[in-house]
Design an enzyme around this catalytic site. Structure first.
Site, mmCIF file in Angstrom:
data_model
loop_
_atom_site.group_PDB
_atom_site.id
_atom_site.type_symbol
_atom_site.label_atom_id
_atom_site.label_comp_id
_atom_site.label_asym_id
_atom_site.label_seq_id
_atom_site.Cartn_x
_atom_site.Cartn_y
_atom_site.Cartn_z
ATOM 1 N N ASP A 285 0.860 -1.192 0.000
ATOM 2 C CA ASP A 285 0.000 0.000 0.000
ATOM 3 C C ASP A 285 0.889 1.232 0.000
ATOM 4 O OD1 ASP A 285 -2.093 2.019 0.785
ATOM 5 O OD2 ASP A 285 -3.269 0.193 1.068
ATOM 6 N N GLY B 220 -5.282 4.627 1.964
ATOM 7 C CA GLY B 220 -5.287 3.617 3.029
ATOM 8 C C GLY B 220 -4.604 4.158 4.269
ATOM 9 N N ASP C 264 4.130 1.852 -3.909
ATOM 10 C CA ASP C 264 3.164 2.289 -4.911
ATOM 11 C C ASP C 264 3.166 1.258 -6.040
ATOM 12 O OD1 ASP C 264 1.757 3.440 -6.959
ATOM 13 O OD2 ASP C 264 2.859 5.346 -6.941
ATOM 14 N N ALA D 125 -10.098 -6.466 -8.170
ATOM 15 C CA ALA D 125 -11.232 -5.734 -7.606
ATOM 16 C C ALA D 125 -11.714 -4.757 -8.666
ATOM 17 C CB ALA D 125 -10.802 -4.978 -6.347
ATOM 18 N N TYR E 95 -11.809 6.766 -13.028
ATOM 19 C CA TYR E 95 -11.987 5.514 -12.280
ATOM 20 C C TYR E 95 -12.617 4.453 -13.179
ATOM 21 C CZ TYR E 95 -13.449 2.471 -8.380
ATOM 22 O OH TYR E 95 -13.626 1.420 -7.508
ATOM 23 N N LYS F 251 -10.712 1.019 -14.485
ATOM 24 C CA LYS F 251 -11.178 -0.323 -14.114
ATOM 25 C C LYS F 251 -11.581 -1.127 -15.347
ATOM 26 C CE LYS F 251 -10.916 -0.299 -9.523
ATOM 27 N NZ LYS F 251 -10.046 -1.239 -8.784
ATOM 28 N N ARG G 20 -17.901 9.073 0.752
ATOM 29 C CA ARG G 20 -18.997 8.257 0.229
ATOM 30 C C ARG G 20 -20.236 8.420 1.106
ATOM 31 N NH1 ARG G 20 -15.564 2.988 -1.557
ATOM 32 N NH2 ARG G 20 -14.359 3.666 0.228
HETATM 33 N N1 UDP Z 1 -24.303 11.177 -2.048
HETATM 34 C C1 UDP Z 1 -25.089 12.042 -1.323
HETATM 35 N N2 UDP Z 1 -24.534 12.714 -0.272
HETATM 36 C C2 UDP Z 1 -23.250 12.528 0.105
HETATM 37 C C3 UDP Z 1 -22.438 11.621 -0.624
HETATM 38 C C4 UDP Z 1 -22.995 10.966 -1.705
HETATM 39 O O1 UDP Z 1 -26.276 12.220 -1.633
HETATM 40 O O2 UDP Z 1 -22.825 13.172 1.088
HETATM 41 C C5 UDP Z 1 -24.922 10.436 -3.165
HETATM 42 C C6 UDP Z 1 -24.135 10.474 -4.458
HETATM 43 O O3 UDP Z 1 -24.468 11.608 -5.221
HETATM 44 C C7 UDP Z 1 -24.583 9.180 -5.107
HETATM 45 C C8 UDP Z 1 -24.819 8.239 -3.929
HETATM 46 O O4 UDP Z 1 -24.972 9.080 -2.801
HETATM 47 O O5 UDP Z 1 -25.793 9.361 -5.794
HETATM 48 C C9 UDP Z 1 -23.669 7.278 -3.675
HETATM 49 O O6 UDP Z 1 -22.479 8.030 -3.645
HETATM 50 P P1 UDP Z 1 -21.091 7.448 -3.206
HETATM 51 O O7 UDP Z 1 -20.103 8.559 -3.276
HETATM 52 O O8 UDP Z 1 -21.218 6.735 -1.918
HETATM 53 O O9 UDP Z 1 -20.725 6.318 -4.271
HETATM 54 P P2 UDP Z 1 -21.052 6.078 -5.825
HETATM 55 O O10 UDP Z 1 -22.103 5.051 -5.823
HETATM 56 O O11 UDP Z 1 -21.541 7.353 -6.444
HETATM 57 O O12 UDP Z 1 -19.762 5.635 -6.367
#
Ligand code: UDP
Length: 311
Positions: free
Chosen positions: A31, A36, A56, A114, A145, A149, A186
């Site tokens: 890592d 992380g 890295d 992954a 991203y 992937k 997230r």
């Molecule tokens: N989202 C939200 N508020 C937050 C963070 C994310 O409403 O504070 C929404 C984001 O716009 C998406 C969903 O939650 O529609 C999931 O976002 P995340 O970043 O968890 O992962 P994603 O599925 O988009 O990769």
């Protein structure tokens, strides 16, 4: 068996290391610690079967001795992270995957990639089966991203076809649980931390977009099942129970007992409107499906963040 885990100090990587060590594997974790944290592996620091090397993986990987499997889990994975680290994200998905595959080839090791539900982009087929090719904007902000992937999958498949490397490609849908960073960005970690600290719950857009949230223990069960008895074709791993983001906000508020208000903020560009895995293949091939409900998984995750914030 001796295995290498890239991204070992990350959210999924560290849970995977735990599972592998518990199952009797010797684990070398790699890592570069950009997203992380050593703390995720502190409890393994003195374990004789575990070693963390700060490296890295976008640079060549050199590991002495036999390696039976390479789990390539290194990458920023939160949209907030990969928007801040676009070039590192592209590099770990491309150069990092090439290096990890080179290691697997040299050691005659099984390779587990992954991958992600983001290969489906903002999907026009719902729920998403593995046969769907996706709807990705290559030059949008999330392209760094998604395309990395997608490239990683293509590269893994080429190493399988040309060099006979035994591969697994797991397409991981939204996963949550302990060891997500409080500032990870997230939705699950954001909402829980906001609820526990009395800050406004930030719903992006009108909250009608959907996601299907898998608890981390279920996901790691799926990764191990794919590793042990999967095949080289991509396989979806996720929880098929779908929620709107607004429903998630309400559930987090109820489970935390928080009085935080809900505020609406702009929807990020190219944010997928709906996402739900078709896990027929995982059920049939692996006999795997998630067991932990969102409510139960959130309770456990809330417990984790409560302790973390108190400390
Ligand atoms: N989202 C939200 N508020 C937050 C963070 C994310 O409403 O504070 C929404 C984001 O716009 C998406 C969903 O939650 O529609 C999931 O976002 P995340 O970043 O968890 O992962 P994603 O599925 O988009 O990769």
């Amino acid at each position: 068996m001796r295995v290498v885990v890239t991204g070992a100090a990350g959210f999924l990587g560290s849970h995977l290391c735990d599972r592998l060590v518990a199952a009797g594997f010797e684990v070398v974790g790699l890592d570069n610690l950009i997203t992380g944290a050593r703390g995720n592996l502190a409890h393994l620091a003195k374990h004789p079967a575990f070693r963390l090397v700060e490296h890295d993986v976008s640079r060549p990987i050199e590991i002495g001795g036999a390696v039976d499997a390479v789990f390539h889990f290194a990458s920023p994975a939160s949209p907030a992270d990969y928007l801040k680290l676009p070039i590192q994200t592209l590099k770990v998905g491309s150069l990092g995957t090439h290096n990890a595959l080179g290691l697997a080839k040299a050691k005659k090791a099984r390779f587990v990639l992954a991958s992600t539900s983001e290969v489906y982009g903002d999907p026009q087929v719902h729920p998403q089966p593995e046969s769907y090719w996706g709807h990705v904007n290559p030059v949008g902000p999330r392209g760094v991203y998604d395309e990395a992937k997608r490239f990683a999958e293509a590269m893994a498949m080429a190493y399988h076809r040309v060099h006979g490397v035994d591969i697994r490609i797991v397409r991981i849908f939204n996963t949550y649980g302990p060891r997500m960073r409080p500032n990870d960005g997230r939705v699950v970690s954001n909402f829980i931390v906001q609820a526990l600290t009395g800050k406004p719950i930030t719903v992006y857009g009108d909250g009608s977009q959907t996601r299907s949230f898998c608890y981390v223990d279920d996901l790691i069960d799926g990764v191990m099942a794919a590793f042990e008895r999967g095949d080289p074709a991509p396989i979806n791993l996720g929880n098929p129970t779908e929620f709107t983001v607004r429903e998630l906000a309400d559930l987090v508020l109820r489970l935390t007992g928080s009085k935080s208000p809900v505020v609406f903020e702009p929807l990020p560009q190219d944010d997928p409107k709906q996402r739900r895995p078709d896990i027929t293949r995982a059920r049939d091939l692996l006999g795997w499906e998630p067991r932990v409900s969102l409510e139960e998984g959130l309770r456990r995750t809330i417990g984790y963040f409560r302790e973390l914030l108190a400390a």
